[in-house]
Write an enzyme that holds these catalytic residues in place. Sequence first.
Site, PDB file in Angstrom:
ATOM      1  N   LYS A 147       3.036  15.608  -1.986  1.00 10.91           N
ATOM      2  CA  LYS A 147       1.879  15.621  -1.017  1.00 10.91           C
ATOM      3  C   LYS A 147       1.492  17.342  -1.140  1.00 10.91           C
ATOM      4  O   LYS A 147       2.063  17.779  -0.120  1.00 10.91           O
ATOM      5  CB  LYS A 147       2.514  15.477   0.530  1.00 10.91           C
ATOM      6  CG  LYS A 147       1.427  14.622   1.076  1.00 10.91           C
ATOM      7  CD  LYS A 147       1.940  13.770   2.246  1.00 10.91           C
ATOM      8  CE  LYS A 147       0.631  13.480   3.222  1.00 10.91           C
ATOM      9  NZ  LYS A 147       0.998  12.292   4.191  1.00 10.91           N
ATOM     10  N   SER A 176       2.220   8.572   9.710  1.00  7.51           N
ATOM     11  CA  SER A 176       2.788  10.140   9.591  1.00  7.51           C
ATOM     12  C   SER A 176       2.197  11.251  10.506  1.00  7.51           C
ATOM     13  O   SER A 176       1.184  11.055  10.917  1.00  7.51           O
ATOM     14  CB  SER A 176       1.682  10.456   8.222  1.00  7.51           C
ATOM     15  OG  SER A 176       2.291   9.722   7.152  1.00  7.51           O
ATOM     16  N   ARG A 234       4.057   3.356  -2.376  1.00  8.97           N
ATOM     17  CA  ARG A 234       2.807   4.296  -2.168  1.00  8.97           C
ATOM     18  C   ARG A 234       2.182   4.286  -3.564  1.00  8.97           C
ATOM     19  O   ARG A 234       2.759   4.904  -4.804  1.00  8.97           O
ATOM     20  CB  ARG A 234       3.315   5.532  -1.759  1.00  8.97           C
ATOM     21  CG  ARG A 234       2.466   6.730  -1.539  1.00  8.97           C
ATOM     22  CD  ARG A 234       3.193   7.864  -0.742  1.00  8.97           C
ATOM     23  NE  ARG A 234       2.358   8.868  -0.338  1.00  8.97           N
ATOM     24  CZ  ARG A 234       2.096   9.995  -0.997  1.00  8.97           C
ATOM     25  NH1 ARG A 234       2.536  10.211  -2.056  1.00  8.97           N
ATOM     26  NH2 ARG A 234       1.090  10.740  -0.162  1.00  8.97           N
TER      27      ARG A 234
HETATM   28  N1  TZP Z   1       4.363  12.690   3.656  1.00  6.38           N
HETATM   29  C1  TZP Z   1       4.814  13.713   4.087  1.00  6.38           C
HETATM   30  S1  TZP Z   1       5.592  14.536   2.665  1.00  6.38           S
HETATM   31  C2  TZP Z   1       5.419  13.242   1.665  1.00  6.38           C
HETATM   32  C3  TZP Z   1       4.832  12.165   2.490  1.00  6.38           C
HETATM   33  C4  TZP Z   1       4.407  11.145   1.876  1.00  6.38           C
HETATM   34  C5  TZP Z   1       6.011  13.360   0.383  1.00  6.38           C
HETATM   35  C6  TZP Z   1       7.372  13.428   0.205  1.00  6.38           C
HETATM   36  O1  TZP Z   1       7.904  13.377  -1.077  1.00  6.38           O
HETATM   37  P1  TZP Z   1       9.178  14.159  -1.476  1.00  6.38           P
HETATM   38  O2  TZP Z   1       9.060  13.985  -3.200  1.00  6.38           O
HETATM   39  O3  TZP Z   1      10.466  13.521  -0.876  1.00  6.38           O
HETATM   40  O4  TZP Z   1       8.935  15.482  -1.187  1.00  6.38           O
END
Ligand code: TZP
Length: 208
Positions: free
Chosen positions: A140, A111, A42
């Site tokens: 996010k 997603s 990502r």
């Molecule tokens: N999509 C929904 S939450 C997220 C993404 C890419 C981020 C999740 O990252 P983390 O650090 O595990 O909370």
Amino acid sequence: MHPLLSAARLYGIVDLGYVTPADAPAMARALCEGGVDLLQLRAKGHTPTAVETLARELLPITRNCGVPFILNDHIDVAASVGSDGVHVGQDDAAVAAARALVGPAVFVGKSTHSLAQAVAAQAEGADYLGFGPLYATGTKPDYVPVGLADIAAVHANVTAPVFCIGGVNAPRLEDILAAGARRVVVVSAFLQAADPRAAVRELKTRLP
Ligand code: TZP
Ligand code: MG
């Protein structure tokens, strides 16, 4: 169900918000050796050329471990580097459009942030779904967390693999599994761990 996804339980992401491109290969190796079943790159805000360069570095690492490689957002790059999968968001290309670019052998994940979006993504033909963010997360930050309450309903209404995401970490895992999750994505809890390889290994043993 796509053969590379049916047994997958733990999905790791090398997110360039936490890891520099120079450190990404070592991190990918640590996550794969620790035992992630899927690995995504990502790279928000990076150019397609930079993403392609890094994807070509990470692919042999994941292949060596037998871990499918998934590219976030960059469908054209995914097609040209031979990624195993590609991941799109609600504001990205439709699943069919992504599939048309990458071909039938590459799986397409999407997603989702609600039960309705999860049902719609499956109807669209997504090979797997992300569902979340379960908790507020700095990875996010502009998303409202969905909580745990709808996890069971998503699983009752969707047959594609569902990966719960957003704030997933070891202390929360028991609650997340009790709510009905079977598969999880972990980003910052692995990337910020003192020993990412050990953090993956430890969490993996606790997944059903
Ligand atoms: N999509 C929904 S939450 C997220 C993404 C890419 C981020 C999740 O990252 P983390 O650090 O595990 O909370
Ligand atoms: Mg996206």
